[in-house]
Write a protein that holds these residues in place. Structure first.
Motif, mmCIF file in Angstrom:
data_model
loop_
_atom_site.group_PDB
_atom_site.id
_atom_site.type_symbol
_atom_site.label_atom_id
_atom_site.label_comp_id
_atom_site.label_asym_id
_atom_site.label_seq_id
_atom_site.Cartn_x
_atom_site.Cartn_y
_atom_site.Cartn_z
ATOM 1 N N THR A 27 0.827 -1.211 0.000
ATOM 2 C CA THR A 27 0.000 0.000 0.000
ATOM 3 C C THR A 27 0.859 1.258 0.000
ATOM 4 O O THR A 27 0.642 2.156 -0.814
ATOM 5 N N MET A 28 1.848 1.312 0.881
ATOM 6 C CA MET A 28 2.721 2.494 0.969
ATOM 7 C C MET A 28 3.582 2.637 -0.278
ATOM 8 O O MET A 28 3.749 3.732 -0.799
ATOM 9 N N ARG A 29 4.145 1.551 -0.741
ATOM 10 C CA ARG A 29 5.052 1.612 -1.889
ATOM 11 C C ARG A 29 4.309 1.982 -3.167
ATOM 12 O O ARG A 29 4.817 2.728 -3.992
ATOM 13 N N LYS B 193 1.563 3.769 -3.453
ATOM 14 C CA LYS B 193 1.213 5.193 -3.390
ATOM 15 C C LYS B 193 2.446 6.062 -3.615
ATOM 16 O O LYS B 193 2.410 7.036 -4.372
ATOM 17 N N ALA B 194 3.567 5.696 -2.983
ATOM 18 C CA ALA B 194 4.803 6.477 -3.134
ATOM 19 C C ALA B 194 5.300 6.441 -4.577
ATOM 20 O O ALA B 194 5.709 7.470 -5.129
ATOM 21 N N GLU C 15 -4.224 1.008 -2.589
ATOM 22 C CA GLU C 15 -3.427 1.909 -1.758
ATOM 23 C C GLU C 15 -3.903 1.942 -0.313
ATOM 24 O O GLU C 15 -3.118 2.226 0.589
#
Length: 127
Positions: free
Chosen positions: A3-5, A7-8, A35
């Motif tokens: 999710t974090m990766r 979005k980043a 995400e």
């Protein structure tokens, strides 16, 4: 981690959720669900996302901190490696590469060493 990766990587690519969705033929809601951890992409979708964002699937999954896509992978010495079999095939089948290889192969050993030394110098000039 995904999710974090995801979005980043999307933000790094300067894409909106809608823009990424268009690139991978899905909806903004689907990207939002990925995400936010409400759903997980299929393997095929994970590949499409990594291609669209130019990052590796290993990066998205948290298996590596290196976001380099397969096309930008480095070998164990940090040198670029072929990320795409089709790209390698095109290079190998280039007539100028065949000519160079034949001439190089048939050259005396001292010329081979000299050419490799010149190549090492040329590689450092762009850094």
């Amino acid at each position: 981690m995904l999710t974090m990766r995801l979005k980043a990587a999307r933000k790094s690519a300067k894409l909106t959720q809608e823009g990424l969705a268009k690139r991978v033929s899905t909806t903004k809601a689907t990207i939002s669900n990925y995400e936010n951890g409400h759903s997980t992409p299929s393997n095929d979708m994970l590949l499409a996302l990594s291609d669209a964002l130019d990052v590796s699937t290993d990066y998205l999954l948290g298996r590596t901190d290196n976001p380099d896509s397969l096309n930008n992978k480095k070998d164990s010495k940090g040198n670029p490696s072929w990320g795409d079999e089709a790209e390698f095939e095109a290079w190998v089948n280039d007539p100028s590469v065949h000519k160079f290889y034949k001439e190089f192969k048939d050259s005396p050993e001292e010329r081979k060493k000299a050419l490799m030394a010149v190549w090492e110098i040329l590689k450092t000039q762009g850094k």
